[in-house]
Enzyme design. Structure first.
Site, PDB file in Angstrom:
ATOM      1  N   GLU A  45       4.013   1.590  -5.005  1.00 19.31           N
ATOM      2  CA  GLU A  45       3.554   2.370  -6.154  1.00 19.31           C
ATOM      3  C   GLU A  45       3.504   3.848  -5.788  1.00 19.31           C
ATOM      4  O   GLU A  45       2.738   4.231  -4.894  1.00 19.31           O
ATOM      5  CB  GLU A  45       2.163   1.910  -6.606  1.00 19.31           C
ATOM      6  CG  GLU A  45       2.099   0.466  -7.083  1.00 19.31           C
ATOM      7  CD  GLU A  45       0.682  -0.009  -7.347  1.00 19.31           C
ATOM      8  OE1 GLU A  45       0.539  -1.102  -7.925  1.00 19.31           O
ATOM      9  OE2 GLU A  45      -0.279   0.691  -6.967  1.00 19.31           O
ATOM     10  N   HIS A  84      -0.294   5.491  -6.147  1.00 21.23           N
ATOM     11  CA  HIS A  84      -1.491   4.967  -5.479  1.00 21.23           C
ATOM     12  C   HIS A  84      -1.663   5.573  -4.088  1.00 21.23           C
ATOM     13  O   HIS A  84      -0.744   5.553  -3.275  1.00 21.23           O
ATOM     14  CB  HIS A  84      -1.392   3.450  -5.360  1.00 21.23           C
ATOM     15  CG  HIS A  84      -2.552   2.825  -4.635  1.00 21.23           C
ATOM     16  ND1 HIS A  84      -3.587   2.203  -5.294  1.00 21.23           N
ATOM     17  CD2 HIS A  84      -2.839   2.728  -3.311  1.00 21.23           C
ATOM     18  CE1 HIS A  84      -4.465   1.753  -4.409  1.00 21.23           C
ATOM     19  NE2 HIS A  84      -4.026   2.056  -3.194  1.00 21.23           N
TER      20      HIS A  84
END
Length: 219
Positions: free
Chosen positions: A192, A195
């Protein structure tokens, strides 16, 4: 006695701050307070659309925000502290095979069970320890979010930070965010681009339970 102490720690809000108090210029779009997320409902434990973080993570993010401001950006926050009950909501949703309302928008190429197998959703989240953040860059000149090549919470290989199936500009935008966060003391993950986790997190073994609401913070 040990169990009582653990429960007290899980509900103790004294270590947390309202992120907007530490970083006044942030933009907040707390997705799990809204229904526009991969579940399609407001997530359990989100009582207010605000970002909470441990004091240590908030201080570190302030330094990142200052650097971003110099480059013409503000930080846009999608999620920060996430109560353990919210993670439980995700897990229960994953078991319910019939509810796939948001599949076309957030996991078009995957089945729900694969979201857990491939690591996009964890049964125990680092967000519940209070020092993880999901964010992007907001361009102060255009008044829009920066194009990162995929939207927040699109569970797909295209959201992996090192994905090359995006434009050069989109990749460079990801690297601007990634580099600033790493310099600020945060660590990225491999699936991701949004993140990050404070490398020296203060509560590595505690998963907090209290809701996302400024009213729960101790003044």
């Amino acid at each position: 006695m040990a169990t009582d102490f653990k429960k007290e720690a899980e509900h103790n809000t004294s270590a947390f701050v309202l992120l907007s108090d530490y970083v006044p210029g942030i933009v907040q779009e707390i997705r799990y307070f809204s229904t526009y997320n991969f579940v399609g409902d407001r997530i359990d434990g989100y009582e207010e659309p605000c970002a909470l973080l441990t004091k240590e993570a908030a201080r570190a993010l302030k330094a990142v925000a200052n650097e971003a401001n110099v480059m013409g950006y503000r930080l846009k926050i999608f999620d920060a502290y996430r109560p353990a009950k919210a993670v439980k909501h995700f897990v229960l949703w994953g078991i319910e095979d019939l509810d796939q309302r948001m599949k076309p928008y957030f996991y078009p190429q995957l089945e729900k069970q694969e979201l857990f197998i491939k690591g996009y959703i964890a049964a125990r989240s680092s967000h519940s320890r209070g020092s993880a953040i999901d964010l992007t860059l907001f361009n102060m000149q255009t008044g829009k979010g920066v194009d990162m090549g995929s939207p927040f919470d699109l569970f797909s290989p295209v959201s992996h930070p090192d994905c090359k199936d995006i434009t050069q500009e989109q990749y460079e935008n990801r690297m601007i965010l990634r580099s600033a966060m790493i310099r600020g003391g945060f660590e990225p993950i491999d699936c991701e681009w949004w993140h990050f986790m404070l490398a020296d997190e203060p509560y590595p073994d505690t998963y907090f339970e209290f809701p996302v609401s400024s009213s729960y913070l101790k003044k």
